[in-house]
Design a protein around this motif. Sequence first.
Motif, mmCIF file in Angstrom:
data_model
loop_
_atom_site.group_PDB
_atom_site.id
_atom_site.type_symbol
_atom_site.label_atom_id
_atom_site.label_comp_id
_atom_site.label_asym_id
_atom_site.label_seq_id
_atom_site.Cartn_x
_atom_site.Cartn_y
_atom_site.Cartn_z
ATOM 1 N N THR A 108 0.828 -1.209 0.000
ATOM 2 C CA THR A 108 0.000 0.000 0.000
ATOM 3 C C THR A 108 0.860 1.255 0.000
ATOM 4 O O THR A 108 0.596 2.209 -0.752
ATOM 5 C CB THR A 108 -0.943 0.007 1.221
ATOM 6 N N LEU A 109 1.902 1.283 0.824
ATOM 7 C CA LEU A 109 2.758 2.472 0.927
ATOM 8 C C LEU A 109 3.504 2.758 -0.376
ATOM 9 O O LEU A 109 3.692 3.911 -0.757
ATOM 10 C CB LEU A 109 3.745 2.305 2.081
ATOM 11 N N ARG A 146 25.350 -7.455 4.814
ATOM 12 C CA ARG A 146 24.644 -8.030 5.957
ATOM 13 C C ARG A 146 23.145 -8.137 5.704
ATOM 14 O O ARG A 146 22.512 -9.117 6.053
ATOM 15 C CB ARG A 146 24.896 -7.180 7.205
ATOM 16 N N GLU A 147 22.560 -7.082 5.122
ATOM 17 C CA GLU A 147 21.106 -7.058 4.899
ATOM 18 C C GLU A 147 20.749 -5.947 3.940
ATOM 19 O O GLU A 147 21.544 -5.044 3.699
ATOM 20 C CB GLU A 147 20.356 -6.884 6.228
ATOM 21 N N VAL A 148 19.549 -6.043 3.380
ATOM 22 C CA VAL A 148 18.965 -4.938 2.616
ATOM 23 C C VAL A 148 17.621 -4.612 3.253
ATOM 24 O O VAL A 148 17.015 -5.460 3.905
ATOM 25 C CB VAL A 148 18.789 -5.291 1.113
ATOM 26 N N SER A 149 17.196 -3.381 3.088
ATOM 27 C CA SER A 149 15.931 -2.961 3.693
ATOM 28 C C SER A 149 15.155 -2.053 2.754
ATOM 29 O O SER A 149 15.743 -1.269 2.000
ATOM 30 C CB SER A 149 16.181 -2.193 4.998
ATOM 31 N N ILE A 150 13.847 -2.178 2.833
ATOM 32 C CA ILE A 150 12.962 -1.153 2.286
ATOM 33 C C ILE A 150 12.786 -0.162 3.425
ATOM 34 O O ILE A 150 12.475 -0.552 4.555
ATOM 35 C CB ILE A 150 11.611 -1.753 1.873
ATOM 36 N N VAL A 151 13.040 1.112 3.155
ATOM 37 C CA VAL A 151 13.039 2.091 4.239
ATOM 38 C C VAL A 151 12.007 3.186 4.005
ATOM 39 O O VAL A 151 11.788 3.632 2.888
ATOM 40 C CB VAL A 151 14.435 2.716 4.439
ATOM 41 N N SER A 152 11.389 3.594 5.106
ATOM 42 C CA SER A 152 10.387 4.654 5.016
ATOM 43 C C SER A 152 11.047 6.026 4.984
ATOM 44 O O SER A 152 10.519 6.964 4.394
ATOM 45 C CB SER A 152 9.422 4.572 6.205
#
Length: 199
Positions: A108-109, A146-152
Motif C-alpha cells: 500500500t505504501l 549483511r542485509e537490505v531494507s525497504i526504508v520509510s
Amino acid sequence: MTTRPEAEQRSLVLPVERRAEGDTTTVSGYAATFGDVADIGGYFKEVLARGAFTKTLQKADVRAFFDHDRGRVLGRTTAGTLRLQEDAKGLAVEIDLPDTSDGRDIRTLIERGDISGMSFGFVVLRQEWDESGEIPLRTILEVELREVSIVSEPAYDGTSIALRSLDSARKEKRRQNFTAAAYRLRMKTNLDLRIRSKA
C-alpha cells in the motif's frame, strides 16, 4: 588483537517498483549504485566502486527487512524470496513480499508513493581514502553485505564508524611515512659512512 569492523548502513532514494504476478507481489529497486558520490554528514564523501558486492553475493545468506528491523523480515536469499544482483548500475534488489501485515502495508505504501528508498547494511572489507581535496573521499572497494531494507525514511547511519576508519587510515599513513623517513635516513647514513671510509 584485531577488532572486527563494525556494520554501517547507507540508503538510496530511488523509485521502488511494484508488480503483481498471480498471488505474488514483487518489489524491486536498487539498494546501492556505483560511482555516485554521497556526502556523509559533511565529514567526508563516499563512493562505491563497481565490483564491491561480487564476492559477498557468492556466499552471503542475506535477509530483507523493513526499516532495518530484524524482527520484520520480508525475504531471504536462501529461501528464494530475495534476489540480489550486482549489475553495471549497482546492487539490484527484488523481494517477493510476504502475505503478512508488513508485506501488505508495504504494498500500500509503495502504491501511494510513501516509500521511495532502499538501504543496505554492510561491513567494509577493503577501502581507499583520498585526502588530496578539501573533503576526504572514501572509495569502498569490497563489502560484506549483511542485509537490505525497504526504508520509510532514508538516512545515513554509521558515520562515526566510518570516521574511525578514516582515523585508522591516517594513523597507518603516518606510520608508513615514519617508516619511509627512517629508511631514507638509514640509507643516507650508510652512504655518508661509505664516502667517509673512502676519504
